[in-house]
Design an enzyme around this catalytic site. Sequence first.
Site, mmCIF file in Angstrom:
data_model
loop_
_atom_site.group_PDB
_atom_site.id
_atom_site.type_symbol
_atom_site.label_atom_id
_atom_site.label_comp_id
_atom_site.label_asym_id
_atom_site.label_seq_id
_atom_site.Cartn_x
_atom_site.Cartn_y
_atom_site.Cartn_z
ATOM 1 C CG ASP A 151 13.140 16.604 6.660
ATOM 2 O OD1 ASP A 151 13.892 16.308 7.609
ATOM 3 O OD2 ASP A 151 12.420 15.775 6.061
ATOM 4 C CG HIS A 189 2.085 -1.324 -15.301
ATOM 5 N ND1 HIS A 189 3.170 -1.897 -14.687
ATOM 6 C CD2 HIS A 189 2.574 -0.642 -16.358
ATOM 7 C CE1 HIS A 189 4.273 -1.569 -15.337
ATOM 8 N NE2 HIS A 189 3.946 -0.809 -16.358
ATOM 9 C CB CYS A 207 5.121 -3.349 -18.343
ATOM 10 S SG CYS A 207 5.437 -1.859 -19.286
ATOM 11 N N PRO A 259 11.054 11.096 22.248
ATOM 12 C CG PRO A 259 11.940 9.256 21.107
ATOM 13 C CD PRO A 259 11.356 9.660 22.428
ATOM 14 C CD GLU A 297 1.226 -3.477 -11.921
ATOM 15 O OE1 GLU A 297 0.557 -4.161 -12.730
ATOM 16 O OE2 GLU A 297 2.292 -2.923 -12.224
ATOM 17 C CG ASP A 346 2.507 7.535 0.707
ATOM 18 O OD1 ASP A 346 2.246 6.411 1.183
ATOM 19 O OD2 ASP A 346 3.425 8.253 1.136
#
Length: 530
Positions: A147, A505, A379, A190, A507, A70
């Site tokens: 949770d 990397h 990589c 819900p 990206e 995230d």
Amino acid sequence: MKYVVVTGGVLSGLGKGISTSSIGVLLKSRGLKVTAIKIDPYLNCDAGTMNPYQHGEVFVLDDGGEVDLDLGNYERFLDTSLSKDHNITTGKVYHTVIEKERRGDYLGRTVQIIPHITNEIKQEIKAVAEKEKVDVCLIEMGGTVGDIEGMPFLEAVRQLHMEAGKTNVCFVHTTLVPILGTVGEQKTKPTQQSVRELRSVGIQPNAIVARGEKPLDPEIKKKIAFFCDVPVEGVISAPDAPSIYDVPILFEEQGFSDYLIRALDLGPKTEDLKEWKDFLVRLKSPVKKVEIAAVGKYTSLKDSYISHIEAFHHAEAATRTKVDLRWVESTDIEAKGTALLEGVQGILVPGGFGDRGTEGKIAAVKFAREKRIPFQGVCLGFQLATVEFARNVLGLKDANSSEFNPKTANPVIDLLPEQKDVKDMGATMRLGAHVVGLTDDCKTTKMYGSTEISERHRHRYEVNPKYIEEFEKHGMKFVGRSDGGRRMEVLELQDHPYFVASQFHPELKSRPFRPSPIHMGLVKAAAGLT
Ligand code: GLN
């Protein structure tokens, strides 16, 4: 300091990260300085020790933090660079508190979840927000309300709300509004129940983001507002969108930034989403189309390669070329051969760990090299490009990485010297941003527009310097190096339309308005654009 806390109800996988990132885009579009924190209630100290099947890709930050994916979404949406302090886990918090206890910092008191753990959580949140000097700090709560492991974090943000004042902390709860097949009706129960769960820990949401297949029916919006005690303007519909980059616009069309600005008592500021909308227009109006094969190991779980997927979206918009990714399991290539790659215009071999599937990846590299298909290696993909070249061009038949065959007579990829005595697995790789120097005359320099770049790393192995001369003599040029030329970072094949691989990397730093140059190069080469 203002905070927006995003919680999740009903089930996981509702796209809370995209909702949080989109809220960030909206607040930024109102001229506010925004940052984001992800809370992960698991016991791991960071995401670095988890395999991609657990939570998807491990994202890497400039400072070497190995964090939840995230944070990649926040960086891409907010066009900012974050640090490892922006990912708070139970493991990290307890680690700090237990260290303090051992040092005697608590002066003989009983150390408890409330107040010691909750205080530590609040302090870590505030430290990030204050250090960044932002107007608004977003806090995304991982997991689902209810949770057990999330409880101390919810308690901490409840206290934050109480201490900081109502208009300084705004709660956004994301839920699911399912449609029942037979009647086709949008069901709100819900959502009602998960809001009740949230209230039971003392939190009343200011806004509800309702995920669902279809836009919320106006009557359903009213019903949710009524039962959850939220104004109708605070109920935001989040239907399935053609692209994640549509979500900020979908939110804005419902007046979400106005609503949040009012809830946080921030005063009106004009909205500017022009750059974002222009990006969307380009993304959605391709004039060309290419198919690129991504040869990996976790291809059934697209989250494992999320940063690559996004980097290609950024390249799509920049080149007005639609990229269809063909996901190919490298073990399938081992079983069925490279026929699985027939017909693609480009091939990507991304990063990875472990022996399984490496021979399939090597076969994909060979296919790209011999058939002159545009190729990008990242990589492990970079390392295997050297292994393939050593075996099939230099004639070193047993060449390998010592990661996969420690006894090979030709370890063209070998352990980094500083890795030889490393015992712990967590946070011990070569990590984060390092400066890479490029030669004047290579493709990579042209694409970056500079001979000095900074990109992010995550690896234990590297090119064995012993073989470099031999590689270069046969046309594999190491055009990018770091650490005073000691480490190989970028290779290019001479006499090939596009064969560019990097130890780093690219990206990870790709952004909607600043795509990764190497991904863009691959797309351009695949599309025949120069
Ligand atoms: N397994 C290889 C290494 O540790 C490559 C790592 C990667 O692809 N991220 O060096």
